[in-house]
Design a protein around this motif. Structure first.
Motif, short mmCIF file in Angstrom:
data_model
loop_
_atom_site.label_atom_id
_atom_site.label_comp_id
_atom_site.label_asym_id
_atom_site.label_seq_id
_atom_site.Cartn_x
_atom_site.Cartn_y
_atom_site.Cartn_z
N PHE A 36 0.93 -1.32 0.14
CA PHE A 36 0.03 0.00 0.02
C PHE A 36 0.79 1.50 0.15
CE2 PHE A 36 -2.82 -3.15 1.32
CZ PHE A 36 -4.20 -2.74 0.77
N PHE A 74 1.55 -16.21 8.00
CA PHE A 74 0.63 -17.03 8.70
C PHE A 74 -0.69 -17.63 7.47
CE2 PHE A 74 1.29 -16.05 13.17
CZ PHE A 74 1.22 -17.30 13.49
N ARG A 106 2.91 -21.48 14.34
CA ARG A 106 3.69 -20.07 15.01
C ARG A 106 5.05 -20.25 14.36
NH1 ARG A 106 3.98 -15.90 18.12
NH2 ARG A 106 5.84 -15.79 19.61
N LYS A 139 -0.85 -15.04 20.42
CA LYS A 139 0.24 -15.48 19.49
C LYS A 139 -0.36 -16.45 18.27
CE LYS A 139 2.59 -16.80 23.12
NZ LYS A 139 3.54 -17.38 24.02
N SER A 140 -1.71 -16.75 18.19
CA SER A 140 -1.95 -17.57 17.35
C SER A 140 -2.21 -17.11 16.15
CB SER A 140 -3.18 -18.36 17.78
OG SER A 140 -4.20 -17.49 17.76
N ARG A 141 -2.30 -17.91 14.91
CA ARG A 141 -2.62 -17.35 13.65
C ARG A 141 -3.79 -16.37 13.74
NH1 ARG A 141 -5.70 -20.35 8.99
NH2 ARG A 141 -4.59 -19.39 7.20
N PHE A 145 -2.94 -13.09 15.39
CA PHE A 145 -2.04 -12.11 14.65
C PHE A 145 -2.94 -11.53 13.60
CE2 PHE A 145 2.31 -12.02 15.09
CZ PHE A 145 2.59 -12.97 16.17
N ARG A 196 -5.14 -8.67 15.15
CA ARG A 196 -4.37 -7.59 15.36
C ARG A 196 -4.15 -7.02 13.94
NH1 ARG A 196 0.16 -9.96 18.81
NH2 ARG A 196 1.03 -7.96 19.12
N SER A 197 -3.86 -7.59 12.81
CA SER A 197 -3.73 -6.83 11.44
C SER A 197 -5.11 -6.11 11.25
CB SER A 197 -3.13 -7.85 10.88
OG SER A 197 -3.52 -7.35 9.47
N ASP A 214 -5.42 -2.92 12.91
CA ASP A 214 -4.45 -1.74 12.38
C ASP A 214 -5.30 -1.24 10.89
OD1 ASP A 214 -2.54 -1.57 13.70
OD2 ASP A 214 -1.10 -2.19 12.27
N ASN A 215 -5.54 -2.30 10.07
CA ASN A 215 -5.97 -1.68 8.70
C ASN A 215 -6.55 -2.68 8.17
OD1 ASN A 215 -6.46 -0.69 6.28
ND2 ASN A 215 -4.66 0.62 6.46
N VAL A 248 -5.52 -3.52 4.23
CA VAL A 248 -4.28 -4.21 4.45
C VAL A 248 -4.39 -5.74 4.79
CG1 VAL A 248 -1.93 -4.30 5.32
CG2 VAL A 248 -2.90 -2.00 4.75
N ARG A 261 -6.97 -7.61 4.43
CA ARG A 261 -7.66 -8.30 3.30
C ARG A 261 -6.69 -8.69 2.16
NH1 ARG A 261 -11.84 -4.55 4.01
NH2 ARG A 261 -13.47 -5.66 5.08
N ILE A 288 -6.52 -12.45 4.56
CA ILE A 288 -7.38 -12.77 5.79
C ILE A 288 -8.78 -12.50 5.11
CG2 ILE A 288 -7.90 -11.92 8.11
CD1 ILE A 288 -4.86 -11.03 8.13
#
Lengths: 304, 251, 335
Positions: B84, B104, B110, C193-195, C198, C201-202, C205-206, C209, C211, C215
């Protein structure tokens, strides 16, 4: 038939008052993207103001509107400068919980000051009177007056927002607050004004509602949720939307009456067994949920 | 072999046509530059290809599959990654964690994701920054981090949106080395939007030029630099005057 | 195996944190030996319950940034499932609790699917609306006792009954919930800490991004919402056995939903310790304020006024909560 017409009429009348409740929320949301959870508490304060000035000064509850307006305006401005202003830079979570804190604060101060018992208006020119409009439909005079005055107040606020310079400055702040600031509009004062006008319109509604609805410190949440539903349906930030949505939600609150009409008309046994009156406000919440999911911008919304 | 086919792609916002009837191909192993003045519709094109925007009409075919109606995450899973322009990282993920998010996609474990992230960061010479939060880094480093994150997806095709914009010449060199590494060592096909002419002219095999949402030219850097329409639309009169009507890759 | 190792691995925290955590954990383990008042005991159980609620909320609200103000409906589902099954069919807690969790998760999928089309305030208010709808339904549903609610009468059983979780002394309840509390911490420690953690948390954030990183944003949110729900429903089941008397008005009220969100935020949303710190500050404060100012001084509502002022202060001054203040101080020192 009379039940149906009566329910619809009652729904429309209460809807006009509810539209006035919602306009304050939609102005505040439109101008600064904050959802005010304390909105119903402003209404509760308006109800107490109407009730207490009427009792204290011995005047008719309908004449207490100016007091309610002044109290509401001051309350809104104080809340803005004293608290809400500091929420604006924070994240959305903080804003939500912040106005929720304001709601708890006002509610419990009211509880401390006024006590928890229900209070109602017992005297007044219109209290106890009613009109028969034909077909067996009876409309209490207080509701009619409240609806009429609500429309007047609503139109006043609408004119203020659309026809005056201040209103245009408010709209500019709503559309682009940074841009408005560069154009020399004092956005901070505009925000305060939005809170003042928003709170004043809802306290006026409160002073009208207290004529036919008893007040206690916990009355606010229901109206907050109703106002959310109206604003969602009408579109966040839309003033004309709030009016039509108010009527729709007013009718939704009368669903039990309409249900009764169908029960009697078609003589349906299963319908009579549903405890519809207990669901009265559930329809409002459900309507909110469905509206938001199906059409998040509402019917007239321009902000999303 | 054709990796990406864009066929008559049109994207409208209300009445505004951001992309109008754009067609071009990207072949396996190519490096294709997209250039055009501000507002030409370059980023919109990327958003359409990567599935963030639904297209109004046209078709997009990636690795032999029609991806026109796929959602962004489905497109990414097929091996089309992107970066981006403005990477608004406000949260609390560190650089390594950010790259792990990408990794991931291909693993649930992990430890595997972490090992892969470390490898990518090492390859792009970012391992010193692993434990910083992305929001704490300067723009140049952030842009490289977004490349690293996209690499975590193991893409076949990587779309880079202005990875060199606003960087100083040294940083541009570093980014260019990164892109070359991605392209030649990892064998990933690259498509990049870029304003930094020195870079895009030097490294692209082929260039597509957009102006006002339309494709006005396509070809190798030399012919693009000479194309009068491109010069007029993109480079402007002043550039023509100073450089004698040609954009030299070495300038 | 890797899952277990990740759940038990706290090595990314500074050593100070781990020392404090170990101290608190050992204090919690030996707390009943001090024989404090029964009021203190009840407060501690509330603290552990609300920590767990908060941990559940924190998965979707903290790590995922989706402000959910409708958690009370899941407290209700858990509590009602356990009560109904125990009273009507004498089903033990250890069976009814997972059943309640399944119901709650099922319901969370049904409403979560449309709900997560919304964002921000729209989402928050819609969660309130769904919670209130469910509460209204429970208030007229005779099978679950309508507005009167349900009461588990302990006389029928022989405490200590570990299967049905019917005890006379609070200390048993204390250790049961403490067990869940530790399990909850390990679970969240694995989750973050898992997939999915993460990805979430992403997303916070946004979303665009996220997508383009492959995700499925909507599905990740719905899944995490179900996880949060399972936590809340579990504690709801415990609540039914512990309080023994549940009614829609206090089990499923908006106040519970808000309290859950508030504690996580007060402590610091999006951090492992946040909800625990929040509950640790707020629950004792709330119950002691009520005891001293409300009950003893006769000032009705003043406890809630002080509580409201705290909410307002936190949201205006430091929205990242107590943990946010700690982190800020740390970073300033390390720079």
């Amino acid at each position: 038939m009379d039940i149906l017409v009566g329910s619809l009429a009652a729904g429309i009348l209460i809807g006009m008052v509810l539209a006035l409740v919602a306009i304050g929320l939609t102005i505040i949301f439109g101008v600064m993207d904050i959802v005010n959870f304390a909105h119903g508490e402003f209404l509760m304060i308006g109800m107490y103001t109407g009730l207490l000035t009427a009792q204290g000064m011995g005047i008719d509850p309908l004449f207490t509107l100016p007091f309610a307006a002044v109290v509401g305006f001051l309350l809104g401005v104080i809340c803005y400068y004293g608290f809400v202003k500091f929420l604006l830079r924070g994240p959305m979570v903080a804003q939500l919980l912040g106005t929720f804190g304001l709601m708890l604060f006002l509610r419990n101060v009211a509880l401390l000051v006024f006590g928890s018992e229900d209070r109602a208006v017992h005297s007044g020119i219109l209290v106890g009177r009613s009109f028969e409009v034909g077909m067996g439909v009876v409309i209490p005079a207080t509701k009619l007056a409240a609806a009429g005055l609500s429309v007047v107040a609503f139109v006043t606020v609408w004119m203020l927002m659309n026809r005056t310079k201040v209103g245009k400055a408010l709209t500019a702040t709503a559309l682009n607050s940074q841009g408005a600031r560069y154009m020399g509009i004092p956005t901070d004062r505009m925000n305060a004004l939005a809170w003042g006008i928003g709170a004043a319109s809802v306290t006026i509604a409160g002073a009208l509602i207290v004529n036919f609805w008893s007040v206690n410190p916990f009355v606010g949440l229901l109206f907050t949720m109703i106002a959310f539903a109206i604003v969602a349906l009408g579109g966040f930030g839309s003033v004309p939307g709030a009016f039509f949505a108010g009527l729709v939600v007013g009718i939704i609150t009368e669903i039990p009456g309409i249900w009764d009409f169908f029960t009697y008309t078609f003589n349906l046994d299963w319908m009579s067994r549903v405890p519809m009156t207990s669901f009265k406000y559930m329809w409002v919440y459900l309507a909110y949920f469905v509206i938001m999911v199906v059409r998040p911008r509402g019917l007239f919304g321009w902000k999303y | 072999m054709t990796l990406l086919e864009v066929q008559a792609l049109t994207k409208e916002f209300g009445g505004l046509r951001a992309n109008c009837d754009i067609s071009f191909n990207v072949h396996q192993g190519e490096m294709v530059g997209i250039i055009g003045p501000n507002g030409a519709g370059k980023t919109t094109l990327f958003n359409c290809i990567s599935g963030l925007y639904p297209v109004t009409s046209g078709r997009i075919i990636f690795a032999g599959r029609d991806i026109t109606r796929l959602k962004a995450h489905e497109v990414a899973r097929l091996g089309l990654a992107r970066t981006f322009q403005v990477y608004a990282a406000t949260g609390d993920l560190t650089v390594e964690e950010n790259v792990m998010v990408g990794c991931f996609l291909r693993t649930r474990s992990r430890s595997q994701a972490m090992a892969r992230a470390k490898q990518i960061l090492y390859d792009l010479k970012l391992e010193d920054l692993s434990h910083y939060r992305v929001s704490e880094l300067p723009v140049a480093a952030q842009k490289r981090v977004t490349m690293a994150t996209a690499l975590g997806l193991d893409p076949k095709l990587l779309l880079l949106d202005e990875v060199a914009a606003g960087l100083n010449p040294n940083e541009v060199e570093e980014v260019m080395a990164n892109i070359k590494h991605v392209h030649s060592d990892l064998g990933i096909t690259v498509m990049l939007i870029e304003h930094v002419m020195e870079m895009v002219m030097k490294i692209s095999h082929r260039i597509v030029v957009l102006d006002y949402g339309e494709k006005i030219a396509e070809g190798d850097p030399q012919s693009i630099a000479k194309d009068p329409r491109v010069i007029k639309a993109y480079l402007g009169e002043r550039y023509v005057r100073e450089h004698g009507g040609e954009l030299s890759p070495s300038s | 195996m890797e899952v277990l190792r990740n759940a038990l691995d706290f090595s990314d925290f500074p050593r100070v944190d781990l020392c404090v955590a170990a101290l608190v954990a050992s204090f919690l383990l030996i707390f009943p030996l001090f024989h404090f008042s029964s009021f203190a005991m009840a407060t501690m159980i509330q603290f552990l319950m609300f920590s767990l609620y908060g941990m559940g909320w924190n998965t979707i609200g903290g790590y995922g940034g989706q402000v959910d103000l409708g958690k009370a409906q899941y407290v209700g589902i858990g509590a009602y499932t356990t009560s109904v099954m125990l009273i009507r069919w004498d089903v033990p807690f250890w069976v009814s609790m997972p059943v309640g969790m399944s119901f709650a998760v099922l319901w969370s999928f049904i409403i979560g699917y449309p709900l997560f089309r919304l964002k921000g305030h729209y989402f928050a208010i819609a969660t309130i609306a769904t919670s209130l709808v469910l509460k209204d339904l429970f208030e007229v549903w005779d099978f679950v006792g309508a507005a009167r609610g349900l009461e588990i009468s302990p006389i029928k059983y022989h405490p200590p009954d570990f299967l049905r979780l019917i005890f006379k002394e609070d200390v048993y309840y204390y250790y049961v919930i403490l067990g869940f509390f530790f399990l909850g911490i390990f679970y969240v420690n694995w989750f973050r800490k898992s997939r999915l953690g993460f990805q979430l948390r992403s997303i916070k954030d946004n979303e665009d991004v996220a997508r383009s990183l492959g995700i499925n944003v909507h599905w990740a949110k719905v899944k995490t919402y179900a996880i949060a729900t399972a936590f809340v429903s579990l504690v709801g089941s415990f609540h039914a056995c512990y309080i023994k008397n549940i009614e829609p008005e206090d089990t499923m009220s908006l106040d519970i939903s808000i309290l859950i969100a508030l504690m996580a935020m007060l402590g610091g949303a999006g951090s492992l310790w946040g909800p625990i710190i929040g509950a640790g500050v707020l629950i004792p404060l709330k119950s002691y304020l009520k005891e001293w100012l409300g009950a003893k001084a006769g000032l009705v509502g003043i406890d809630l006024i002080i509580y409201a002022v705290i909410i307002m202060l936190i949201s205006a001054v430091e929205p990242r909560g107590i943990w946010g203040i700690v982190e800020k101080a740390r970073r300033r020192r390390s720079v």
